[in-house]
Design an enzyme around this catalytic site. Structure first.
Site, PDB file in Angstrom:
ATOM      1  N   GLY A  44       0.834  -1.188   0.000  1.00 47.16           N
ATOM      2  CA  GLY A  44       0.000   0.000   0.000  1.00 47.16           C
ATOM      3  C   GLY A  44       0.874   1.245   0.000  1.00 47.16           C
ATOM      4  N   CYS A  45       0.299   2.365  -0.418  1.00 44.60           N
ATOM      5  CA  CYS A  45       1.085   3.599  -0.500  1.00 44.60           C
ATOM      6  C   CYS A  45       1.474   4.109   0.890  1.00 44.60           C
ATOM      7  CB  CYS A  45       0.319   4.664  -1.280  1.00 44.60           C
ATOM      8  SG  CYS A  45      -1.370   4.977  -0.710  1.00 44.60           S
ATOM      9  N   TYR A  46       0.521   4.191   1.815  1.00 45.06           N
ATOM     10  CA  TYR A  46       0.842   4.623   3.171  1.00 45.06           C
ATOM     11  C   TYR A  46       1.835   3.668   3.852  1.00 45.06           C
ATOM     12  CZ  TYR A  46      -3.183   7.885   3.088  1.00 45.06           C
ATOM     13  OH  TYR A  46      -4.066   8.896   2.806  1.00 45.06           O
ATOM     14  N   PRO A  47       1.613   2.344   3.782  1.00 43.76           N
ATOM     15  CA  PRO A  47       2.563   1.438   4.404  1.00 43.76           C
ATOM     16  C   PRO A  47       3.975   1.550   3.840  1.00 43.76           C
ATOM     17  CG  PRO A  47       0.493   0.302   4.027  1.00 43.76           C
ATOM     18  CD  PRO A  47       0.391   1.625   3.327  1.00 43.76           C
ATOM     19  N   THR A  48       4.105   1.862   2.553  1.00 44.72           N
ATOM     20  CA  THR A  48       5.440   2.004   1.970  1.00 44.72           C
ATOM     21  C   THR A  48       6.246   3.050   2.732  1.00 44.72           C
ATOM     22  OG1 THR A  48       4.700   1.309  -0.236  1.00 44.72           O
ATOM     23  CG2 THR A  48       6.722   2.603  -0.114  1.00 44.72           C
TER      24      THR A  48
END
Length: 325
Positions: free
Chosen positions: A115-119
């Site tokens: 996911g973008c946030y988890p990255t």
């Protein structure tokens, strides 16, 4: 040899950007369903099983359905949904996450795109947990803002559409149930014993994001200084082409940058890396108060989605990792 790729969901936001990144490459051929057979499940199944690699840009349920249709043992699959990010048998597609992660991705036939946030969150915190700077049982918080493209077609239409269907909101916080679908992968791959407290938001701009983790340094057992955090991150990503840690000099220059009488820092722009597969990490600290703000800057549709998918595709097919990026 040219490898064939089928993007299932190529008309969506992520799918379109992946296709754009793959266009013009001589080492890949992107194939699509014949428009006349778009609703024919047999035609779709034929493509899912007849190419070298499949990239799924679909909602979770549709991704699971597509994976269930793949019977070939040779097809490599990249799933961009949240369906398999913490699933057994799937490799997490963040090459920079650990020293052996690239090899794991290259040898896998099932890769889940992060996911973008988890990255951003994992990039900031995992090295610090592994080094013992942040304990695994620490109550961690992450605040973040993304462009509205991260919400897919529905949110894009809402922010770009005319009234009354559209919205005039300048900023919107969400995830207020504290059950955001990104939290499990943040906890697992960040190395934490407990779910992070995640506070996501969306702003009135199309793409780009800032992910921030505030840290009370004085409360940590090792009482680290801001430079200790920066050094740990710089060491973790010192050989990476797509992940950069801002130097002490650049960080201090940002802290001193002023815009008008209000004293706002002016140069940390969430759109700064749009169109790239890059991510930049910052450690802003105050030794006197014993506090720090860890910040990740990335394109939610680049390193947070399509760029990561292409990077993983290259690794899985044995192609130069930076091709198309």
């Amino acid at each position: 040899m040219t490898s064939t790729v089928f993007i299932d969901g190529e008309a969506g936001t992520t799918g379109l950007q992946i296709r754009e990144r793959l266009e013009g490459r001589g080492d890949l051929k992107v194939v699509s369903v014949d428009p006349a057979k778009r609703k024919d499940p047999d035609a779709r199944a034929e493509l899912l099983n007849g190419v070298d690699a499949v990239i799924l840009c679909l909602p979770d349920a549709a991704s699971k359905e597509a994976v269930g249709m793949i019977t070939s043992n040779s097809v490599r699959v990249i799933d961009a949904s949240t369906a398999y990010r913490t699933a057994s048998g799937w490799t997490y597609g963040f090459p920079e996450m650990a020293p052996d992660q690239r090899a794991a991705i290259a040898g896998s036939k099932r890769v889940s795109n992060p996911g973008c946030y988890p990255t951003g969150f994992i990039a900031l915190t995992r090295p610090l947990v592994e080094e013992g700077v942040i304990p695994a049982d620490w109550p961690i918080t992450v605040n973040a803002v993304s462009g509205y493209s991260g919400g897919g077609k529905g949110l894009i239409e809402e922010f770009e559409g005319p009234a009354p269907e559209g919205t005039s909101d300048a900023f919107r916080t969400y995830g207020l149930t504290l059950q955001h679908k990104h939290v499990p992968e943040m906890q697992l791959y960040g190395g934490f014993d407990h779910p992070p407290l995640f506070a996501p938001s969306v702003g009135r701009y199309a793409q780009g994001m800032i992910v921030e983790v505030p840290i009370q340094l004085w409360a940590l057992p090792s009482k680290p200084k801001p430079e200790d955090l920066r050094d740990a991150l710089a060491s973790a990503y010192r050989r990476e082409a797509f992940v950069e840690v801002a130097s002490d000099e650049e960080t201090k220059a940002l802290q001193k940058a002023r815009a008008g009488a209000g004293g706002f820092n002016a140069q940390l722009d969430p759109e700064a890396l749009n169109g790239t597969n890059k991510m930049k990490l910052y450690v802003f600290g105050n030794p006197e108060t014993g506090q720090a703000r860890l910040v990740a800057l990335l394109d939610n549709l680049g390193k947070g989605a399509s760029g990561a998918a292409v990077q993983n595709l290259n690794l899985m097919l044995g192609l130069p990792e930076a091709s198309g990026l």
